[in-house]
Structure formats: C-alpha cells, structure tokens
Design a protein around this motif. Structure first.
Motif, PDB file in Angstrom:
ATOM      1  N   ASP A 284       0.835  -1.211   0.000  1.00 56.28           N
ATOM      2  CA  ASP A 284       0.000   0.000   0.000  1.00 56.28           C
ATOM      3  C   ASP A 284       0.863   1.253   0.000  1.00 56.28           C
ATOM      4  O   ASP A 284       0.563   2.240  -0.690  1.00 56.28           O
ATOM      5  N   LEU A 285       1.942   1.211   0.805  1.00 58.00           N
ATOM      6  CA  LEU A 285       2.838   2.362   0.886  1.00 58.00           C
ATOM      7  C   LEU A 285       3.539   2.595  -0.454  1.00 58.00           C
ATOM      8  O   LEU A 285       3.628   3.733  -0.930  1.00 58.00           O
ATOM      9  N   GLU A 286       4.000   1.495  -1.076  1.00 58.23           N
ATOM     10  CA  GLU A 286       4.663   1.616  -2.369  1.00 58.23           C
ATOM     11  C   GLU A 286       3.694   2.126  -3.431  1.00 58.23           C
ATOM     12  O   GLU A 286       4.045   2.955  -4.268  1.00 58.23           O
ATOM     13  N   LYS A 287       2.440   1.624  -3.370  1.00 58.81           N
ATOM     14  CA  LYS A 287       1.429   2.057  -4.339  1.00 58.81           C
ATOM     15  C   LYS A 287       1.143   3.546  -4.188  1.00 58.81           C
ATOM     16  O   LYS A 287       1.018   4.278  -5.168  1.00 58.81           O
ATOM     17  N   LYS A 288       1.063   4.018  -2.925  1.00 58.12           N
ATOM     18  CA  LYS A 288       0.814   5.440  -2.677  1.00 58.12           C
ATOM     19  C   LYS A 288       1.993   6.273  -3.193  1.00 58.12           C
ATOM     20  O   LYS A 288       1.797   7.327  -3.818  1.00 58.12           O
ATOM     21  N   PHE A 289       3.208   5.797  -2.948  1.00 55.38           N
ATOM     22  CA  PHE A 289       4.404   6.495  -3.401  1.00 55.38           C
ATOM     23  C   PHE A 289       4.421   6.589  -4.921  1.00 55.38           C
ATOM     24  O   PHE A 289       4.638   7.652  -5.498  1.00 55.38           O
ATOM     25  N   GLN A 290       4.173   5.446  -5.589  1.00 45.21           N
ATOM     26  CA  GLN A 290       4.167   5.429  -7.054  1.00 45.21           C
ATOM     27  C   GLN A 290       3.010   6.260  -7.599  1.00 45.21           C
ATOM     28  O   GLN A 290       3.132   6.907  -8.640  1.00 45.21           O
ATOM     29  N   SER A 291       1.884   6.249  -6.877  1.00 41.95           N
ATOM     30  CA  SER A 291       0.714   7.019  -7.321  1.00 41.95           C
ATOM     31  C   SER A 291       1.029   8.512  -7.336  1.00 41.95           C
ATOM     32  O   SER A 291       0.634   9.234  -8.264  1.00 41.95           O
ATOM     33  N   ASP A 292       1.744   8.989  -6.315  1.00 39.14           N
ATOM     34  CA  ASP A 292       2.118  10.410  -6.258  1.00 39.14           C
ATOM     35  C   ASP A 292       3.041  10.779  -7.419  1.00 39.14           C
ATOM     36  O   ASP A 292       2.893  11.844  -8.034  1.00 39.14           O
ATOM     37  N   ILE A 293       3.992   9.894  -7.732  1.00 35.47           N
ATOM     38  CA  ILE A 293       4.919  10.151  -8.839  1.00 35.47           C
ATOM     39  C   ILE A 293       4.160  10.184 -10.159  1.00 35.47           C
ATOM     40  O   ILE A 293       4.340  11.081 -10.989  1.00 35.47           O
ATOM     41  N   MET A 294       3.268   9.181 -10.359  1.00 41.63           N
ATOM     42  CA  MET A 294       2.481   9.134 -11.592  1.00 41.63           C
ATOM     43  C   MET A 294       1.616  10.381 -11.741  1.00 41.63           C
ATOM     44  O   MET A 294       1.486  10.936 -12.832  1.00 41.63           O
ATOM     45  N   ASN A 295       1.028  10.819 -10.638  1.00 43.20           N
ATOM     46  CA  ASN A 295       0.173  12.007 -10.677  1.00 43.20           C
ATOM     47  C   ASN A 295       0.969  13.233 -11.130  1.00 43.20           C
ATOM     48  O   ASN A 295       0.493  14.035 -11.940  1.00 43.20           O
ATOM     49  N   ASN A 296       2.190  13.376 -10.618  1.00 44.18           N
ATOM     50  CA  ASN A 296       3.041  14.508 -11.012  1.00 44.18           C
ATOM     51  C   ASN A 296       3.401  14.447 -12.497  1.00 44.18           C
ATOM     52  O   ASN A 296       3.374  15.464 -13.196  1.00 44.18           O
ATOM     53  N   ILE A 297       3.723  13.251 -12.989  1.00 40.96           N
ATOM     54  CA  ILE A 297       4.099  13.096 -14.403  1.00 40.96           C
ATOM     55  C   ILE A 297       2.895  13.343 -15.307  1.00 40.96           C
ATOM     56  O   ILE A 297       2.990  14.056 -16.304  1.00 40.96           O
ATOM     57  N   ASN A 299       0.210  15.085 -14.806  1.00 42.28           N
ATOM     58  CA  ASN A 299      -0.307  16.451 -14.769  1.00 42.28           C
ATOM     59  C   ASN A 299       0.763  17.515 -15.011  1.00 42.28           C
ATOM     60  O   ASN A 299       0.512  18.708 -14.816  1.00 42.28           O
ATOM     61  N   GLY A 300       1.959  17.082 -15.436  1.00 41.38           N
ATOM     62  CA  GLY A 300       3.006  18.038 -15.785  1.00 41.38           C
ATOM     63  C   GLY A 300       3.524  18.833 -14.606  1.00 41.38           C
ATOM     64  O   GLY A 300       3.892  19.996 -14.750  1.00 41.38           O
ATOM     65  N   LYS A 301       3.574  18.199 -13.416  1.00 43.41           N
ATOM     66  CA  LYS A 301       4.028  18.911 -12.220  1.00 43.41           C
ATOM     67  C   LYS A 301       5.505  18.674 -11.926  1.00 43.41           C
ATOM     68  O   LYS A 301       5.986  18.952 -10.834  1.00 43.41           O
ATOM     69  N   VAL A 302       6.229  18.122 -12.909  1.00 44.20           N
ATOM     70  CA  VAL A 302       7.671  17.925 -12.760  1.00 44.20           C
ATOM     71  C   VAL A 302       8.360  19.103 -13.434  1.00 44.20           C
ATOM     72  O   VAL A 302       8.148  19.365 -14.615  1.00 44.20           O
ATOM     73  N   HIS A 303       9.168  19.846 -12.695  1.00 42.09           N
ATOM     74  CA  HIS A 303       9.628  21.161 -13.151  1.00 42.09           C
ATOM     75  C   HIS A 303      11.066  21.212 -13.656  1.00 42.09           C
ATOM     76  O   HIS A 303      11.539  22.274 -14.047  1.00 42.09           O
ATOM     77  N   SER A 304      11.784  20.095 -13.621  1.00 43.66           N
ATOM     78  CA  SER A 304      13.155  20.108 -14.136  1.00 43.66           C
ATOM     79  C   SER A 304      13.484  18.742 -14.709  1.00 43.66           C
ATOM     80  O   SER A 304      12.871  17.734 -14.348  1.00 43.66           O
ATOM     81  N   ILE A 305      14.464  18.697 -15.599  1.00 39.36           N
ATOM     82  CA  ILE A 305      14.855  17.432 -16.218  1.00 39.36           C
ATOM     83  C   ILE A 305      15.443  16.487 -15.177  1.00 39.36           C
ATOM     84  O   ILE A 305      15.267  15.262 -15.236  1.00 39.36           O
ATOM     85  N   GLN A 306      16.126  17.044 -14.150  1.00 39.43           N
ATOM     86  CA  GLN A 306      16.693  16.202 -13.093  1.00 39.43           C
ATOM     87  C   GLN A 306      15.571  15.522 -12.296  1.00 39.43           C
ATOM     88  O   GLN A 306      15.640  14.321 -11.987  1.00 39.43           O
ATOM     89  N   GLU A 307      14.536  16.306 -11.994  1.00 45.10           N
ATOM     90  CA  GLU A 307      13.398  15.757 -11.251  1.00 45.10           C
ATOM     91  C   GLU A 307      12.675  14.707 -12.096  1.00 45.10           C
ATOM     92  O   GLU A 307      12.233  13.676 -11.585  1.00 45.10           O
ATOM     93  N   LEU A 308      12.584  14.972 -13.408  1.00 39.95           N
ATOM     94  CA  LEU A 308      11.925  14.041 -14.320  1.00 39.95           C
ATOM     95  C   LEU A 308      12.689  12.720 -14.378  1.00 39.95           C
ATOM     96  O   LEU A 308      12.085  11.637 -14.341  1.00 39.95           O
ATOM     97  N   LEU A 315       9.872   5.209 -10.801  1.00 48.21           N
ATOM     98  CA  LEU A 315       8.689   4.552 -11.356  1.00 48.21           C
ATOM     99  C   LEU A 315       9.074   3.350 -12.225  1.00 48.21           C
ATOM    100  O   LEU A 315       8.241   2.497 -12.508  1.00 48.21           O
ATOM    101  N   GLY A 316      10.344   3.293 -12.619  1.00 47.30           N
ATOM    102  CA  GLY A 316      10.825   2.174 -13.425  1.00 47.30           C
ATOM    103  C   GLY A 316      10.498   2.291 -14.893  1.00 47.30           C
ATOM    104  O   GLY A 316      10.266   1.285 -15.576  1.00 47.30           O
ATOM    105  N   ILE A 317      10.455   3.539 -15.415  1.00 40.26           N
ATOM    106  CA  ILE A 317      10.205   3.743 -16.846  1.00 40.26           C
ATOM    107  C   ILE A 317      11.300   4.628 -17.424  1.00 40.26           C
ATOM    108  O   ILE A 317      11.986   5.343 -16.703  1.00 40.26           O
ATOM    109  N   SER A 318      11.430   4.585 -18.758  1.00 44.16           N
ATOM    110  CA  SER A 318      12.495   5.334 -19.433  1.00 44.16           C
ATOM    111  C   SER A 318      12.049   6.766 -19.727  1.00 44.16           C
ATOM    112  O   SER A 318      10.876   7.008 -20.032  1.00 44.16           O
ATOM    113  N   VAL A 319      12.997   7.701 -19.666  1.00 50.31           N
ATOM    114  CA  VAL A 319      12.699   9.103 -19.958  1.00 50.31           C
ATOM    115  C   VAL A 319      12.431   9.312 -21.446  1.00 50.31           C
ATOM    116  O   VAL A 319      11.567  10.092 -21.832  1.00 50.31           O
ATOM    117  N   ASP A 320      13.137   8.569 -22.295  1.00 49.91           N
ATOM    118  CA  ASP A 320      13.131   8.853 -23.733  1.00 49.91           C
ATOM    119  C   ASP A 320      12.225   7.941 -24.555  1.00 49.91           C
ATOM    120  O   ASP A 320      12.147   8.100 -25.768  1.00 49.91           O
TER     121      ASP A 320
END
Length: 560
Positions: A284-297, A299-308, A315-320
């Motif tokens: 549940d904790l991991e799901k909540k953590f991943q859910s927050d990351i997915m929500n940011n991605i 909705n475009g709430k990631v503000h720098s390439i380093q944060e992205l 999240l275990g996915i590729s940037v490119d």
C-alpha cells in the motif's frame, strides 16, 4: 543429576553422531531443546538447552556477524550444540572455526549428525526424556513460537518471508506445506506436487485437542503418482486484510499429522498473518508512493529534467521512450452507485487491467483507472487499435464476471515521444473518455466502448471548450428550439433526431433501432421539422445539427 548430554549421546538415535569438540561438558544437564531457524532465536534462549541447527539460518551472515551471534550464545550457557552440514553456506569454514573456538573456550559439546537425520525426531526424543506430556506441549509451543517470532524480527525475513515460514513449518512437521489465496492459487509450497488445491465437498471440520483460534478441515485426496492411495490433507483458513481469505494446507505424504504438529501449525498461522499484514502494508505504501509520482508526471508537475529523470527512475520507466495514455472507467447502465461501490468497482477494474495489461503503470484516479503504456513508434495504428480492442474485451469479461451490468470504457490518447510529453496524451485520453458515449466505438462484445483521440476529427476542437456560453455558440438556433420545447415530448424527439441522423436519415432503420412503428418515426421527424425548421436536404445544416447534438451532450456531462 537429570538427563545429561552424555545420556543424549548414549541414545540409539545418536549412534552415527560425532562429538567434534567440548568433551569436557558432556556431563551438563539438558533443560530444554530448540531448533535454530533464525539467528534472532538467540534472544529467546534461557540457558541449558540443546540447540539444533543446519547453519543455513546463518547463510547470509558474514563471519563477523556470526561471531557476534556466537558471543551472545556463550552468555546463555547452552548445554550442547547439534549441527549438520550438507547445504551450501557462505563462509562455512570460517563459521566452523568460530564454533570450534566457542566450544573449546566454554567446554560446550558440539555434536555433528548425518544430514538426513531429522531434527524433529531429536527434538521429540529429548523432550520425552526431560518433560511430562503436558510440559512437552508447553515447551514445544514456546519453541515453535520463538522460532517464528525470531524469523519475523529477522532482517532477512524481509525477503520471501511467506515462503520461509512455510519452509520452516514443513521442516518442523515433516510433511509438505502450501499456502493458497482465496482464488485457490498457490502462493508458496514446499512440494511441487502440491501446487493445485480444491476444497472437497466432503471436507469435514476437524477439532484439535487444545483450544485454537482457527478453524480446521480435513479431507482425503490422491496424488498423481499414486491415484489408488488416499492421503489426508488438513486446511486452516486465515482471514487477512480487507476480508481476504487464505488457506494453509498440510498434506500427509510422509506420516500422519499429530498434536505436536498442530502446535507448530498454530504458530505458523500467526506468523503468516503478521507477514501478510506487513507485506500488504508495504505494498500500500509503495502504491501510494508510485501514485504520487504518476500524478506529477501525468499532470506536468515535474519542473526540471533532473526531477523528471529521478521520478522516471523511481517509477521504473524510461525518460526517452514513446508512451500512450489510456483512461478507463465504468458505465453502470441505469443503475446508481454510491461512493463505496464506485471505489469497489474501480478496484475490480484496476485488477482486471493489471492481469490483461502486463508491463504497464496503473493508477486509480477517483472513478478512473489511468494506464501509462510504453509503445513501439514503428508499429502501425491499425495493429495497435486491433490489439487494444481485444484487450478491452478481455477486461470487460473479467469485470462482468463480478457484476454483469458493469461496462468498460477506454479513452486513448495519442502516442508521444519522451516522458515530458505524457501530460498531453493524458489530456487527450480523458477528453476521449468524455466523448465516449457520444462518439465511441462499441466493441464486438456489445458492452465495452473505445474512443481513440486521433479518430475524433473536428470534435477535437470541442475539447478546448469548457464554458457553457462558448459551447452554446456551436449549437444552431434550430436545435436550441428543440431543447427548449415541451419537456414531456422533448426527450423522445431529441433521441429520434439523433438516431435518424446516425442512420443517415433512414426512417426504417430509425424505427427498428427505437423499437417504434415506421409511421411513429415519420411523424416525429415531421414534428421536429415543424418545431426547428431544420432542412434535412441541406448537408451543411445537417452537419451543424449533428455537431450541436454532440455539444449538448458535452454540456450535460459537464453539469453531471
């Protein structure tokens, strides 16, 4: 003097044993016996015990860590250490040297036995010599309880905790043990023959000869290699989190299960419930953590390439890579559902998607389920469309098996290159979902619907509208007159108009679709012409009316 280490060595059971070191301590009295299945069992030793170990409990210990465990052991003043070698253990020679040093320093006898000799037989025999029958049960309860508790406290139990508990129980009782979930799918087993399980109609309740918090059943089964032989099988039901059930199954392939074995089962069940609770909480904790990351991605709430890059790594996915967003939700027909049911059915949808959509990232978003799917940019759109329709039909089948009137809908965004462009595909997917009842393709199962954003044509422009006044600009005055007509007749007339246009102004098909007489359909179209003044022979006017119907439906959805 009571039962001593020398008395133990004189037993027939120890004929093939070898006293390695500590001969000076063989006169010590034995006041208990314990199997070491986890290093942390040292905490629960009171002194005077014979300790039984295959050293595999110390498999992951470095020589330094092992030395600290033995130092703790020395403080307890145990009567003897009985070991057997056979399994591969890291740093075995160094660990044996530590044991030799301990034995010689404290004059503690260290006895090696053949690998095939079962510890449970030694444990039972020693207990019979030093305790009464009632005390044996109490002592054995403490021994098994301490071992499972030590395993729970052990850092290494973090990995494969359930399997380790099942393995230890199997060693203690000398029979195969397996764990099945509420769908009777195997979660852990100590014997590959016991990977399938069903509760027989003639399974009977089984009462233990001591108080238990759990309900047992006994049934008889056959194994494939001996179809003519009936063997006993015991099952105990575990109630775990969220009212889920699991079944611990013990099969009498080696010998009958006795009262002492059930004491070990009781403690194993308690340990399993604690481990399953721990795993569920971590999930549940991991799901909540991943859910927050997915929500940011999304909705475009990631503000720098380093944060992205950091979030994509977590999240275990590729940037490119190339991605497509799919937004799922459920239609309930004419039924009204409350918030609790919405959450329940959305979770069912989530589980069905997870089974049919491997290697995707999934997030519950209120009454929707959002999927981030990595896609091959070289793949043709038609191939993808065909595959998606098949997957949605399979998801529909799984969902309908739980509640048949649930209808799966999927809105699909366009493919984007790079994780930073995911928000645009997410918006398209949610826009497609909004239009699905108006424009969506009905799947072959006649229940699920799909709307792909790239198929929406001119209606993509309408997705940019959110203000009711702006939307009304796209509704022709003729259609507005119909929407302001008498309330009692308005809905029938609007539905007839929509159906008539969908069937390219074919009155016969319109009547058939609406289950009304041909003359009734003709009368309604004539009435619509009188109220609105629509010229059905003018293609431009008919197109504007069709667009207006879509906009009116959009306004209804927004109000809802």
């Amino acid at each position: 003097m009571g039962f001593t280490v020398q008395d133990m060595l004189d037993m027939k059971l120890f004929q093939k044993a070898n006293l390695l070191w500590g001969k000076g301590g063989i006169g010590q009295e034995i006041r208990g016996v314990t199997i070491i299945e986890s290093p942390d069992i040292v905490r629960f030793i009171s002194g005077g015990e014979v300790l039984l170990t295959g050293l595999n409990a110390f498999q992951n210990c470095s020589p330094e860590e092992f030395r600290s465990y033995i130092a703790e052991l020395a403080k307890k003043k145990v009567s003897a250490l009985v070991i057997k070698r056979g399994r591969t253990v890291d740093f075995m020679e160094e660990k044996m040297a530590v044991i030799q040093e301990y034995a010689q320093k404290t004059e503690t006898p260290v006895v090696e036995i053949p690998f095939e000799m079962p510890f449970r037989e030694i444990l039972n025999t020693i207990m019979e010599h030093i305790f009464s029958e009632e005390v044996i049960r109490l002592k054995y309860f403490k021994t098994t309880h301490d071992n499972f508790t030590a395993l729970s406290l052990s850092f290494h139990s973090m990995e494969n905790g359930v399997q380790r508990i099942v393995d230890i129980l199997s060693k203690l009782i000398g029979n195969p043990v397996a764990l099945f979930d509420q769908n009777l799918e195997c979660q852990a087993t100590t014997d590959t023959r016991i990977r399938e399980f069903e509760i027989q109609p003639d399974a009977k309740e089984y009462s233990l000869d001591f108080y238990s918090n759990y309900k047992y059943r006994r049934q008889e089964i056959t194994l494939e290699e001996k179809p003519e032989e009936k063997i006993g099988q015991y099952l105990v039901r575990l109630n775990v989190m969220y009212n889920a059930r699991m079944y611990l199954v013990v099969t009498e392939t080696e010998h009958p299960v006795n009262g002492m074995d059930f004491i070990a089962v009781e403690n194993a069940v308690t340990a399993l419930k604690q481990e399953l609770f721990r795993q569920s909480s971590l999930a549940d904790l991991e799901k909540k953590f991943q859910s927050d990351i997915m929500n940011n991605i999304l909705n475009g709430k990631v503000h720098s390439i380093q944060e992205l890059r950091r979030d994509s790594s977590l999240l275990g996915i590729s940037v490119d890579a190339s991605y497509r967003i799919i937004a799922f939700n459920l239609g309930y027909g004419s039924n009204q559902v409350d918030l609790n049911d919405t959450v329940k059915y959305t979770n069912i949808l989530n589980n069905a998607i997870a089974i049919e959509f491997p290697n995707v990232k999934i997030q519950n978003d209120m009454d929707r389920v959002i999927v981030i799917q990595e896609v091959d940019p070289a793949r043709k759109q038609e191939e993808y469309r065909h595959e998606l329709k098949e997957i949605v039909m399979k998801i529909q089948k799984r969902v309908a098996s739980t509640k048949k009137d649930l209808k799966v809908r999927a809105g699909v965004g366009r493919m984007v290159e790079g994780i930073e462009h995911i928000p645009s595909s997410f918006k398209e997917a949610t826009d497609s979902l909004m239009f699905i009842d108006i424009l969506g393709d009905e799947n072959e199962d006649s229940q699920s619907k799909i709307m792909i954003f790239s198929d929406m044509g001119i209606f993509k422009l309408l997705c940019q509208l959110s203000d009711e006044k702006e939307m009304m600009e796209y509704v022709p005055e003729s259609l507005q007159r119909l929407y302001h007509y008498k309330k009692q007749q308005r809905q029938d007339l609007i539905l007839t108009l929509k159906t008539y246009l969908e069937h390219n102004q074919n009155l016969t098909k319109t009547a058939q679709d609406l289950y009304i007489h041909y003359k009734t359909a003709a009368y309604r179209i004539e009435r619509i012409s009188q109220i609105t003044g629509i010229d059905f022979d003018n293609p431009n006017e008919v197109l504007s009316v069709r667009i207006g119907l879509v906009v009116c439906k959009m306004m209804e959805n927004l109000k809802k």
